[in-house]
Design an enzyme around this catalytic site. Structure first.
Site, short mmCIF file in Angstrom:
data_model
loop_
_atom_site.label_atom_id
_atom_site.label_comp_id
_atom_site.label_asym_id
_atom_site.label_seq_id
_atom_site.Cartn_x
_atom_site.Cartn_y
_atom_site.Cartn_z
N ASP A 1 0.96 -1.26 0.03
CA ASP A 1 -0.07 -0.03 -0.03
C ASP A 1 0.87 1.11 0.05
O ASP A 1 2.12 1.11 0.04
CB ASP A 1 -0.78 -0.12 1.31
CG ASP A 1 -1.76 1.12 1.29
OD1 ASP A 1 -2.27 1.42 0.42
OD2 ASP A 1 -1.85 1.74 2.37
N SER A 2 0.30 2.30 -0.01
CA SER A 2 0.96 3.53 0.04
C SER A 2 1.52 3.83 1.47
O SER A 2 2.46 4.85 1.75
CB SER A 2 0.31 4.64 -0.41
OG SER A 2 -1.15 4.92 0.36
N HIS B 1 -6.92 2.88 3.78
CA HIS B 1 -7.05 3.65 5.21
C HIS B 1 -8.43 3.88 5.87
O HIS B 1 -8.41 4.14 7.02
CB HIS B 1 -6.38 5.09 4.74
CG HIS B 1 -5.17 5.22 4.69
ND1 HIS B 1 -4.47 4.77 3.29
CD2 HIS B 1 -3.98 5.71 5.22
CE1 HIS B 1 -3.29 4.74 3.20
NE2 HIS B 1 -2.82 5.25 4.59
N CYS C 1 -4.14 -1.59 -1.74
CA CYS C 1 -4.40 -0.23 -2.11
C CYS C 1 -5.45 -0.02 -3.29
O CYS C 1 -5.27 -0.52 -4.42
CB CYS C 1 -3.15 0.49 -2.58
SG CYS C 1 -3.34 2.12 -3.20
N CYS D 1 -11.04 2.76 0.14
CA CYS D 1 -9.60 3.13 0.44
C CYS D 1 -9.09 2.29 1.38
O CYS D 1 -9.83 2.67 2.68
CB CYS D 1 -9.51 4.75 0.63
SG CYS D 1 -7.81 5.09 1.04
N GLU E 1 -2.91 8.64 8.44
CA GLU E 1 -1.35 8.55 8.83
C GLU E 1 -0.98 9.34 10.11
O GLU E 1 0.10 8.79 10.58
CB GLU E 1 -0.83 9.12 7.55
CG GLU E 1 -0.95 8.00 6.24
CD GLU E 1 -0.14 6.99 6.04
OE1 GLU E 1 0.94 6.87 6.62
OE2 GLU E 1 -0.39 5.97 5.43
N1 DGL Z 1 -4.74 3.38 0.96
C1 DGL Z 1 -4.65 3.49 -0.46
C2 DGL Z 1 -6.00 3.24 -1.23
O1 DGL Z 1 -6.65 2.20 -0.89
C3 DGL Z 1 -4.03 4.94 -0.87
C4 DGL Z 1 -4.35 6.22 -0.26
C5 DGL Z 1 -3.36 7.30 -0.62
O2 DGL Z 1 -2.16 7.06 -0.54
O3 DGL Z 1 -3.91 8.38 -1.04
O4 DGL Z 1 -6.52 3.88 -2.03
#
Ligand code: DGL
Length: 282
Positions: A21-22, A197, A84, A195, A163
């Site tokens: 993931d990011s 997150h 992600c 997402c 984050e």
């Molecule tokens: N967690 C990621 C997603 O599912 C990326 C969030 C990001 O880095 O903008 O899209």
């Protein structure tokens, strides 16, 4: 199959699964894999130096994804989970044809379950700007349920808030109220946390949306799909293999200590070390 081929297949089943993931968001997927597939080992990469992905171009996300996959392959992973949504929406189709191991994303499993469970056909999707702009959630949902109405809403401030660890902060509740108000008024009965997150903001989203709206966390469905895929390919780990080092390994491109304490606050498994790597070298 000869005995030698059987031994090779068994050895491969003991290899870890690459998850990326990011940043910390993919830990919600890693956590679900740990719950549903307790014998599997994970090599996780969080691209903490280059987060967020959600406002970047398709070309950039494809380039980042290729680098991460090259890194994960140095760890001899047997399969890869793109944990992600942004990379699943923008890069997965392009990169999967380049790979000789199975790779799955999080978007399709979440879209499918939303289409299957909605009762009024009105589905909301909250995700990054790039994921919403790709329209892929709408396409996949409508491939299962053509009459579905899909309302997408980018929530770009959610990723930095997560984050930062501000999951229940009043600022986050205020931001959630602003983002989610139009979805609340639209009468959706299902909302995809599109997402990785966002499941970390589940209780805030629940508070704003109310109890009636079904919240879909694609991580859960992704772990089910991964299990089916590994089973079909005879790659499920029976947990009897020998290996050296920690069960799960964690790598990041920046801020390793911060990542480690975050991971330890949400994973069922305590991590001792998180290693920093230079992802641009891959
Ligand atoms: N967690 C990621 C997603 O599912 C990326 C969030 C990001 O880095 O903008 O899209």
């Amino acid at each position: 199959m000869s005995n030698k081929q059987l031994d090779e297949a068994k050895a491969l089943s003991y290899a870890p699964i690459g998850v990326f993931d990011s940043g910390v968001g993919g830990l919600t997927v890693a956590r679900e894999i740990m719950r549903q597939l307790p014998d599997e080992r994970i090599v996780y990469f969080g691209d903490t130096a280059r987060v967020p992905y959600g406002s970047k171009s398709k070309e950039t996300i494809i380039r980042f994804s290729r680098q991460i996959i090259r890194f994960l392959k140095t760890k001899n992973v047997k399969a890869i989970v793109v944990a992600c949504n942004t990379a699943s929406a923008l890069a997965l189709e392009e990169i999967q044809s380049e790979l000789d191991i199975p790779i799955i994303g999080v978007l399709k499993p979440g879209a499918k379950v939303a289409a299957e469970t909605t009762e009024n056909g009105k589905i909301g999707v909250i995700a990054t700007e790039s994921t919403i702009a790709s329209q892929l959630y709408t396409k996949v949902i409508q491939s299962h349920l053509p009459q579905a109405q899909v309302l997408g809403k980018p929530c770009p401030l959610f990723v930095p808030l997560v984050e930062e660890g501000w999951m229940k902060d009043p600022v986050t509740v205020e931001v959630a109220n602003r983002y989610l108000e139009p979805l609340k008024e639209s009468g959706i009965d299902t909302l995809i946390l599109g997402c990785t997150h966002y499941p970390l903001l589940r209780s805030t989203v629940r508070q704003v949306m109310g109890e009636e709206v079904n919240l879909v966390n694609p991580a859960y469905e992704t772990a089910i799909e991964l299990k089916g895929l590994l089973d079909d390919m005879d790659l499920l780990n029976d947990g009897k293999g020998q290996f050296e080092g920690p069960v799960h390994q964690f790598y990041v491109s920046d801020a390793a200590e911060k990542f480690k304490s975050f991971a330890n606050s949400i994973l069922p498994y305590g991590i001792d070390t998180t290693q920093l790597i230079h992802i641009e070298e891959y």
